[in-house]
Design an enzyme around this catalytic site. Structure first.
Site, PDB file in Angstrom:
ATOM      1  N   GLU A 171       0.872  -1.175   0.000  1.00 54.07           N
ATOM      2  CA  GLU A 171       0.000   0.000   0.000  1.00 54.07           C
ATOM      3  C   GLU A 171       0.906   1.221   0.000  1.00 54.07           C
ATOM      4  OE1 GLU A 171      -2.915  -0.416  -0.650  1.00 54.07           O
ATOM      5  OE2 GLU A 171      -3.324  -2.472  -0.054  1.00 54.07           O
ATOM      6  N   CYS A 203      -2.135   9.208   2.957  1.00 53.90           N
ATOM      7  CA  CYS A 203      -1.659   8.705   1.662  1.00 53.90           C
ATOM      8  C   CYS A 203      -2.671   8.925   0.552  1.00 53.90           C
ATOM      9  CB  CYS A 203      -1.295   7.223   1.766  1.00 53.90           C
ATOM     10  SG  CYS A 203      -2.664   6.144   2.228  1.00 53.90           S
TER      11      CYS A 203
END
Length: 482
Positions: free
Chosen positions: A228, A262
């Site tokens: 990720e 993010c």
């Protein structure tokens, strides 16, 4: 003016784990798993115990995160850390028995009367390397999912949030025996050695640059990965969408957690030229003033930058933008390096080669660029690496479909930001440089399981006929090849 905020309380931290301890700890976890794989009752009880322990530990969690950041609003920690973990555990508990049940699939008419099934079998020991920006959420969501799938877990939390890492270790020791869940503490040397362990699956959340190193370390053991990562997640604001509403939703996505997310919108492309861009800029300024006012005071609802190095990086990038002639607009007063308080800031139409436009920003700075058409916006995004998130804003379904049909991203929220991450049944993951693999919900349970294919052959089978001389099977083979 409010009184200055009190400095965050300093909490005790753990000493680093010796690199030499990593392999023996993994061996202990694997030996225990091989000795007795967790069944439904143990998985259910573990998840319930983890949920109860986290609920009871919420005050300690909030205090630890605030100590690491210097300040983070309690509400942001509860919403961004506790809520996703508790929601995930609830989803796992509701669905665990059904997800563990073998699924019948067709064996195909050519293998009749055989029957086929897929069985979700645990992998063994799942490693989790979690980041500093959401240190509880991004540690415990994959951990809980791996536990639900019947695995043991080895966690390596970030060294940048030492108080929270200690909280995680203590929390997990309350719930799990040492041979079911273990925690490794330490810096880059421990992280590198951890990634090189012969784990059965490894989940890494962090930057693309570090993700490449993790992938290289894992390759020696052919360790399966869920990466990720990040990247530059764009927002595209079409003329049909009200700028005030777009600004409100971009403000939440960009300034929540001080922009250290993010999937925060990394830049905004405003379709319709400078007039539309300026309308969005005015609306963003109004949002910042309404939400935060003058940050020179307590600034209790605004998260600080995690450390001085990250603050200095953001400041250097703004300095570069100014040196290149960009219009840089701090939206509120109170920018304060001593408190690591970085004010929400816009940069208008920056050139493509400066750091703000090459690298993931990971802070409360938003470049806003005017583009002439939706096609130009799509072309701009597609000329760059595939993003982790995409945020199209439009009141016209046709425009949204044009974006969705032209841009590939890890995930999309239409007419808002961030929220696809919180949708229980949507997989979360990147594509290309923004990551590989996905988890959340059933996708995570399957990712941390081996989908074991099993063919059940009855007492009589057509394969009993498949022996020489083959000439006598000509008619049967002709039938199978139809």
């Amino acid at each position: 003016m409010d009184a200055p905020a009190a400095p965050a309380k300093s909490l005790p931290v753990d000493p680093p784990t010796a690199v030499a301890e990593l392999a023996p700890t993994l061996q202990r976890l694997r030996a225990a798993w091989q000795g007795q794989r967790p069944g439904y009752a143990q998985r259910r009880d573990d998840l319930r115990a983890l949920r109860a322990a986290l609920k009871a530990g919420l005050p300690r969690m909030v205090e630890a995160i605030a100590a690491d950041f210097g300040h983070r609003p309690r509400e942001e920690s509860l919403l961004a850390e506790a809520m996703p973990v508790l929601s995930t555990i609830d989803l796992l508990l509701r669905n665990l028995r059904g997800w563990m049940r073998p699924r019948r699939v067709s064996a195909g008419w050519r293998l009749w009367p055989a029957r086929a099934q897929l069985r979700s079998e645990p992998l063994g020991v799942v490693g989790v390397i979690s980041p500093w920006n959401y240190p509880v959420n991004l540690a415990l969501v994959p951990l809980a999912t791996a536990i639900a799938a019947g695995n043991h877990v080895y966690l390596k939390p970030s060294e940048a949030t030492p108080a929270t890492s200690r909280f995680l270790r203590e929390l997990l020791q309350e719930v799990f025996p040492a041979d079911r869940v273990a925690v490794a503490q330490g810096g880059a040397d421990v992280g590198a050695a951890f990634a090189a362990l012969p784990l059965d699956h490894l989940v890494f959340t962090g930057s693309t640059a570090v993700g490449r190193k993790v992938m290289a370390a894992a390759a020696a053991n052919l360790t399966p990965l869920t990466l990720e990562l990040g990247g530059k997640s764009p927002a595209i604001v079409c003329p049909s969408y009200p700028p005030e509403r777009a600004a409100a939703r971009l403000a939440t996505g960009k300034w929540f957690n001080g922009g250290q997310t993010c999937i925060a919108p990394d830049y905004a492309l405003v379709v319709g030229g400078r007039e539309r861009r300026d309308a969005l800029v005015a609306a963003l300024r109004a949002e910042a003033l309404a939400r935060y006012g003058d940050l020179s005071g307590q600034a209790g609802d605004y998260t600080r930058i995690i450390d001085q190095a990250q603050f200095a990086r953001l400041q250097a990038w703004l300095d570069e933008a100014r040196a290149r002639g960009c219009e840089v607009l701090p939206l509120v007063d109170g920018h304060d390096p001593a408190r690591r308080l970085f004010a929400p800031t816009l940069v208008l139409d920056p050139p493509e080669d400066i750091a703000l436009m090459r690298e993931e920003i990971f802070g409360p700075v938003l470049p806003v660029l005017a583009v002439d058409s939706l096609e130009a916006a799509i072309g701009f995004v597609n000329a760059r690496p595939r993003p982790l998130a995409l945020y199209p804003f439009s009141a016209e379904r046709g425009e949204i479909e044009r974006v969705l049909g032209s841009v590939l991203a890890g995930g999309v929220t239409v007419n808002d930001t961030l929220l696809h991450f919180a949708a229980e049944h949507l997989p979360f993951g990147g594509v290309g440089p923004s990551g590989m693999g996905a988890y959340h919900g059933r996708a995570g349970f399957d990712a941390f399981s081996k989908q074991l294919p099993v063919l059940w052959q009855p007492r009589r089978s057509a394969s009993d006929l498949l022996r020489p001389p083959y000439a006598r099977l000509a008619r049967l083979i002709g039938f199978l090849l139809r």
